[in-house]
Write an enzyme that holds these catalytic residues in place. Structure first.
Site, PDB file in Angstrom:
ATOM      1  N   HIS A 108       0.818  -1.219   0.000  1.00 11.60           N
ATOM      2  CA  HIS A 108       0.000   0.000   0.000  1.00 11.60           C
ATOM      3  C   HIS A 108       0.854   1.272   0.000  1.00 11.60           C
ATOM      4  O   HIS A 108       0.307   2.374  -0.055  1.00 11.60           O
ATOM      5  CB  HIS A 108      -0.944   0.016   1.211  1.00 11.60           C
ATOM      6  CG  HIS A 108      -1.970  -1.086   1.184  1.00 11.60           C
ATOM      7  ND1 HIS A 108      -2.856  -1.238   0.137  1.00 11.60           N
ATOM      8  CD2 HIS A 108      -2.237  -2.084   2.062  1.00 11.60           C
ATOM      9  CE1 HIS A 108      -3.629  -2.296   0.376  1.00 11.60           C
ATOM     10  NE2 HIS A 108      -3.281  -2.833   1.529  1.00 11.60           N
ATOM     11  N   ASP A 147      -2.881 -10.398  -2.923  1.00  8.40           N
ATOM     12  CA  ASP A 147      -3.449 -10.020  -1.626  1.00  8.40           C
ATOM     13  C   ASP A 147      -4.935  -9.700  -1.825  1.00  8.40           C
ATOM     14  O   ASP A 147      -5.354  -9.313  -2.906  1.00  8.40           O
ATOM     15  CB  ASP A 147      -2.693  -8.779  -1.132  1.00  8.40           C
ATOM     16  CG  ASP A 147      -2.991  -8.419   0.311  1.00  8.40           C
ATOM     17  OD1 ASP A 147      -2.153  -8.712   1.164  1.00  8.40           O
ATOM     18  OD2 ASP A 147      -4.056  -7.825   0.563  1.00  8.40           O
ATOM     19  N   HIS A 149      -6.490  -7.274  -0.615  1.00 11.24           N
ATOM     20  CA  HIS A 149      -6.653  -5.831  -0.757  1.00 11.24           C
ATOM     21  C   HIS A 149      -6.001  -5.367  -2.057  1.00 11.24           C
ATOM     22  O   HIS A 149      -4.988  -5.915  -2.478  1.00 11.24           O
ATOM     23  CB  HIS A 149      -6.000  -5.105   0.415  1.00 11.24           C
ATOM     24  CG  HIS A 149      -6.561  -5.494   1.753  1.00 11.24           C
ATOM     25  ND1 HIS A 149      -5.965  -6.437   2.555  1.00 11.24           N
ATOM     26  CD2 HIS A 149      -7.680  -5.083   2.391  1.00 11.24           C
ATOM     27  CE1 HIS A 149      -6.691  -6.585   3.663  1.00 11.24           C
ATOM     28  NE2 HIS A 149      -7.744  -5.781   3.588  1.00 11.24           N
ATOM     29  N   ASP A 236      -4.638 -12.937   2.622  1.00  7.44           N
ATOM     30  CA  ASP A 236      -5.893 -12.591   3.281  1.00  7.44           C
ATOM     31  C   ASP A 236      -7.126 -12.909   2.434  1.00  7.44           C
ATOM     32  O   ASP A 236      -8.243 -12.583   2.814  1.00  7.44           O
ATOM     33  CB  ASP A 236      -5.894 -11.130   3.757  1.00  7.44           C
ATOM     34  CG  ASP A 236      -5.064 -10.228   2.870  1.00  7.44           C
ATOM     35  OD1 ASP A 236      -4.747 -10.639   1.732  1.00  7.44           O
ATOM     36  OD2 ASP A 236      -4.734  -9.110   3.295  1.00  7.44           O
TER      37      ASP A 236
HETATM   38 ZN   LIG Z   1      -4.092  -7.327   2.448  1.00 12.48          ZN
END
Ligand SMILES: [Zn+2]
Ligand SMILES: [Zn+2]
Lengths: 449, 560
Positions: A108, A147, A149, A236
């Protein structure tokens, strides 16, 4: 038989805060599982010691405000440095592939770093990619972000880079942090189509992700022909993850890595520390090392339960069709942009740092060079958590830029530091010459890395 | 009066120590078919004219188990494994007569799949039908919960009471299932022979009127009482290099960061002392190519010694790996490494004239000056040793670390001396130390350092305790010891340390080494908060405490 390289760096003495998901305990049970299995003793595995990234390695990617020291802890140097150790070992052909099973994560973190976003300060994969280019002259690299996200940091860093194919599949941004990663985010005007997002509905299971992998990700990679494939390996998507809502299993992750066959995997998120991580990490290692993973399963795994969590086939078919078309139409679209914006292309954006509660304003201007991806400038302002306000000006010259853009970048920097202005810091990131300058305008002190 | 005997592959060395005086040393060829006979012969020679009632301690370093495992003349042994999910079963299919059974435990010690008695019974019947009498049982994560292993044992005991059974959790309770099953397998396999051997030794000593404490040297450089060793035969493997290293520790005055080289007839064993402590092999001793949970010194063995023969061919000097006989200066027929150093530095070893003669003949064959030949031999020897030493340093420096602190601070082996022991070290080690620009120590009695090391090594004991306050239990890596703790988050590190210390004291008492329990030190102190939701629901502690290798309290050094 070439081995699979592994760096296990659980950072047992580092946490964002004591009860934060990114805490000491995160890889404790993964340690137990890997060590109890005797993974490090396997002839297929070669364990490496963690390394340290240099501040220069970080400055090659990030504009850390006000400086590198302010944005990192020693743990970040080790985490990023470990990815570099694996990269070296792959490039020197000591190993066939490698996994940096490290924390803290990075996907991120964006080009300008004012603070921590989504548990990340600096972007491990991006630092590794620019290092690979500088050290080994690689150019075309694919990063597949697995991931749950959206890898918004990595996307932003390579947004204007046509030689990096960034593919992220993730839970739909309408239902999960960071709320981005939609199909219309396709890259900047000079690098359109080499950013590909695959938002997936909640509850997507192994079958769903493998379908997308087989029919979209793998064909994209085949057509792009990268020199190296990186898996930005979050865990995740697992059915037990507390922060997301997907239905992926450890077996599913193993299959994914076998199909994707990344040269390098770097751990990202994944916060189901007991139910997922020990098994998913083992699965990734086994798949990369070519070890049969049919005996791998979570204690509470139920194929029937996960199979029920299915998503409409139409959704997948539609997204595959759309994104293949976007990718294949990228050259035409770039020509179109160049016609419409013959000189430069400017836009503003706002970036939020959730962990630190920082709001950043950016003005970006990209040189629409016909000979290279073009240098870009970023004006950025943000109030840090300590309440200092920073106004900075950043110039980024790509590694594979033309001499004209390189000269221009230098000229702008010289001009900016020579005259009074609103900026606290002025930065020049000259990747072509591998020189990273930063001028503290108040104290008239220049730092060169 | 202390006696140390180190049985080596070729020779057995013995030393008799009275106070600070080496009263006798003996060197005899080893009869590998009769180790007890060899030991007793050495002992009798040491004790000639001595009063056996004055002997207070006898320490033996033997090759019995090492030989047994190396020669492959081993009793059939079965392995019952409960691997649960994870790596493919073939990874654990290392030995014949391996049976895989259902039943599994996870890293928190939770049983995630029960034992199926009918399958255990069926496996036990097959084992009995094959005429096998020895069984090792190992479950993945049995170090966190030994319940399943014990259930399997109970079923077997009921059905085939004559089977000899060893549990992985009793013998090898550290993390690493593969090493655990290997260790348990070799333990049960060698246990009966070892027990018979120590019985005979005890009898032979008693019949000579020696009623002293008898200890066995382990691969970790420490000792254990003879009777305790019955359950742990595998810990006696590779005690030879440990004896040498401990001998160097005893003879060199206060070594800190040192390289120890034991140069014998045909091999050189290199070990490292870091901050005064011998370095352990990071993955444990290797038996038949498999890693085990047996703690052993990190030793690099080179096929290079004082008796390594020299030859010439194509104008190049070569150093052979197979011993042809003694060095020329001791009456051997062909020149050896020792002769080259003897001639080069005028060392006055044996008859230097014979060294000169032998190297000159060889040099003439090669058409070079004798001095040139000797220098080339020196270069070859030094280069090999130096390479091995730097490789060992690098390996230690590059051992993985799992904490930020360890990676940031790095490791650098700054050594300041080479300690040379073994018969041939006086010829070679000074030149090596000069080349590496460090000090050289060749202590008195360097030739019997191994026997002396065995003689004065103190007992060692290592205990690791794993405490899980969320699930309310603790376990150790020794003998499956464990118990309950209060659940919750109250426990502090101090309490965890006390629990570990208490376990060490109790084990030390059981093993007759309580005199050293107070010297135990903590080498591992880890604490993790178990967070569920956003609050702490328990703690996990990993604490390690050990009586580290060292010298017995009575040892005051030796004088000429
Ligand atoms: Zn993540
Ligand atoms: Zn350009």
């Amino acid at each position: 038989m070439k081995q699979t390289g592994l760096i296990f760096f659980p950072a047992f003495d580092w946490a964002i805060s004591p009860t934060h998901p990114e805490r000491e305990e995160r890889l404790l049970y993964t340690r137990d599982q890997l060590f109890e299995e005797g993974v490090m003793d396997l002839p297929q595995i070669r364990e490496y010691k963690s390394g340290l990234a240099t501040h220069k390695d970080i400055a090659r990617v990030h504009f850390c405000v006000p400086n590198v020291e302010a944005q990192i802890t020693e743990a970040h140097l080790v985490s990023a440095g470990s990815a570099l150790v694996i990269a070296d070992a792959v490039m020197n052909q000591e190993i066939k592939n490698g996994f940096a099973l490290v924390r803290p994560p990075g996907h991120h973190a964006m080009t300008v770093a004012h603070g921590n976003r989504g548990f990340c300060n600096i972007n491990n994969e991006a630092i590794m990619v620019e290092y690979l280019r500088k050290q080994y002259g690689l150019r075309k690299i694919a990063i597949v972000d697995t991931d749950v996200h959206h890898g918004d940091g990595t996307q932003e860093i390579f947004w204007h880079d046509p030689d990096i194919l960034f593919i992220s599949f993730h839970q739909d941004g309408r239902t999960l942090y960071p709320g981005s990663g939609f199909t219309d985010e396709l890259g900047g005007p000079q690098a359109y189509g080499t950013t590909i997002n695959i938002p997936l509905p909640p509850n997507t299971n192994d079958a769903g992700i493998h379908y997308v992998l087989d029919h979209l990700v793998m064909p994209l990679l085949e057509e792009f022909e990268p020199e190296l494939i990186v898996n930005s390996a979050g865990q995740d998507n697992h059915y037990s993850d507390p922060l997301a809502n997907m239905a992926f299993s450890a077996q599913g992750y193993a299959v994914l890595n076998q199909k994707l066959a990344p040269d390098i995997a770097v751990l990202e998120g994944g916060y189901s520390v007991e139910t997922a991580l020990p098994y998913v990490n083992l699965g990734i290692i086994m798949a990369m090392a070519g070890i049969d993973y049919s005996n791998l399963r979570e204690p509470d795994y139920s194929a029937a339960r996960l199979a029920k969590k299915s998503v409409s086939q139409d959704y997948f078919d539609q997204i595959i069709k759309t994104q293949m078309a976007n990718f294949r139409g990228r050259e035409a679209k770039i020509q179109d942009y160049r016609r419409r914006f013959p000189d430069d292309y400017a836009y503003s954006q706002q970036i939020y740092y959730d962990t630190d509660g920082i709001s950043e304003q950016q003005m970006v201007r990209l040189q629409m060079c016909g000979d290279c991806p073009g240098y870009r400038t970023i004006q950025s302002s943000a109030r840090h958590s300590g309440w200092e306000n920073y106004e900075v000006f950043c110039i980024s010259v790509p590694m594979y830029s033309c001499p004209k853009c390189q000269e221009e970048g230098q000229r702008i920097y010289d001009e900016m530091i020579g005259k009074p202005g609103p900026f606290d810091y002025i930065y020049l990131q000259d990747r072509a010459h591998d020189v990273y300058r930063s001028m503290n305008t108040g104290r008239k002190v220049e730092t060169v890395l | 009066m202390l006696i140390g005997i180190d049985v080596g592959g070729t020779f057995t060395d013995g030393v008799l120590l009275t106070g600070t005086k080496v009263a006798a040393t003996v060197k005899r060829p080893t009869d590998n078919t009769d180790l007890k006979g060899t030991i007793m012969e050495v002992l009798d020679r040491l004790m000639a004219g001595q009063d056996s009632s004055r002997v207070t301690r006898v320490v033996l370093s033997t090759t019995l188990v090492t030989n047994m495992l190396a020669t492959g003349n081993l009793p059939a042994t079965a392995l019952l494994l409960l691997p649960g999910p994870g790596l493919p079963l073939e990874v654990y299919q290392l030995f014949p007569n391996t049976f895989f059974l259902p039943g599994s435990i996870d890293f928190r010690g939770r049983v995630t799949e029960p034992v199926v008695p009918a399958e255990v019974e069926s496996a036990a019947d097959q084992i009995a039908a094959r005429g096998i009498e020895k069984v090792a049982i190992a479950a993945k994560f049995s170090n966190r919960n030994s319940e399943l292993e014990r259930q399997v044992r109970d079923i077997i005991n009921r059905r085939h009471p004559n089977l000899e059974v060893v549990l992985g959790s009793d013998i090898a309770g550290q993390l690493n299932f593969r090493r655990r099953l290997v260790t348990a397998y070799f333990s049960v396999m060698t246990q009966a022979v070892w027990e018979r051997f120590i019985g005979e030794i005890a009898f032979a000593l008693a019949s000579r009127g020696i009623r002293a404490e008898v200890d066995i040297l382990k691969a970790d450089g420490g000792t254990m009482p003879l009777e305790v060793s019955g359950q742990r035969p595998c810990e006696t493997v590779f005690s030879g290099p440990a004896a040498s290293t401990m001998g160097a520790v005893a003879l060199a005055s206060n070594p800190r960061n040192s390289v120890i080289i034991d140069i014998g007839g045909t091999t050189s064993d290199i070990s490292l002392l870091i901050d005064g402590e011998p370095l352990y092999a990071s993955k444990g001793a290797k038996i038949q190519g498999h890693y085990t949970h047996i703690k052993a010194f990190s030793v690099c063995s080179l096929p290079l010694g004082g008796d390594s023969p020299l030859s010439v061919g194509d104008g190049e000097v070569r150093i052979g790996k197979t011993r042809l006989g003694e060095a020329a200066c001791f009456g051997g027929l062909a020149p050896t490494v020792t002769d080259a150093f003897n001639q080069l530095y005028g060392l006055q070893i044996g008859d230097p004239g014979l060294s000169r003669q032998a190297v000159t003949v060889l040099a003439d064959q090669a058409g070079m000056e004798a001095g040139v030949l000797c220098s080339r031999v020196e270069n070859l020897v030094i280069a090999q040793l130096q390479q091995a030493i730097t490789d060992m340093f690098r390996e230690w420096e590059e051992e993985p670390a799992y904490r930020v602190w360890e990676v940031i601070h790095g490791r650098k082996f700054d050594f300041h001396e080479i300690v040379g022991i073994g018969a041939a070290s006086a010829a070679i080690v000074p030149a090596l130390a000069r080349s590496m620009q460090v000090e050289c120590t060749i202590p008195d009695f360097a030739a019997v350092a191994n026997a002396l090391g065995a003689c004065v090594a103190r007992p060692t004991l290592t205990v690791k305790v794993h405490i899980d306050t969320q699930n309310g239990y603790w376990v150790t890596d020794q003998e499956g010891r464990g118990g309950k703790v209060k659940t919750g988050t109250k426990m502090q590190m101090e309490e965890a340390l006390n629990l570990a210390r208490r376990n060490l004291k109790e084990l030390a008492l059981d093993r007759h080494m309580q005199d050293y329990a107070d010297e135990a030190e903590f080498f591992l102190q880890e604490q993790f908060n178990v967070i569920r939701g956003w609050s702490t629901s328990g703690k996990i502690f990993d604490v390690g405490v050990q009586i580290a290798p060292g010298l017995i309290k009575d040892y005051q050094g030796v004088k000429r």
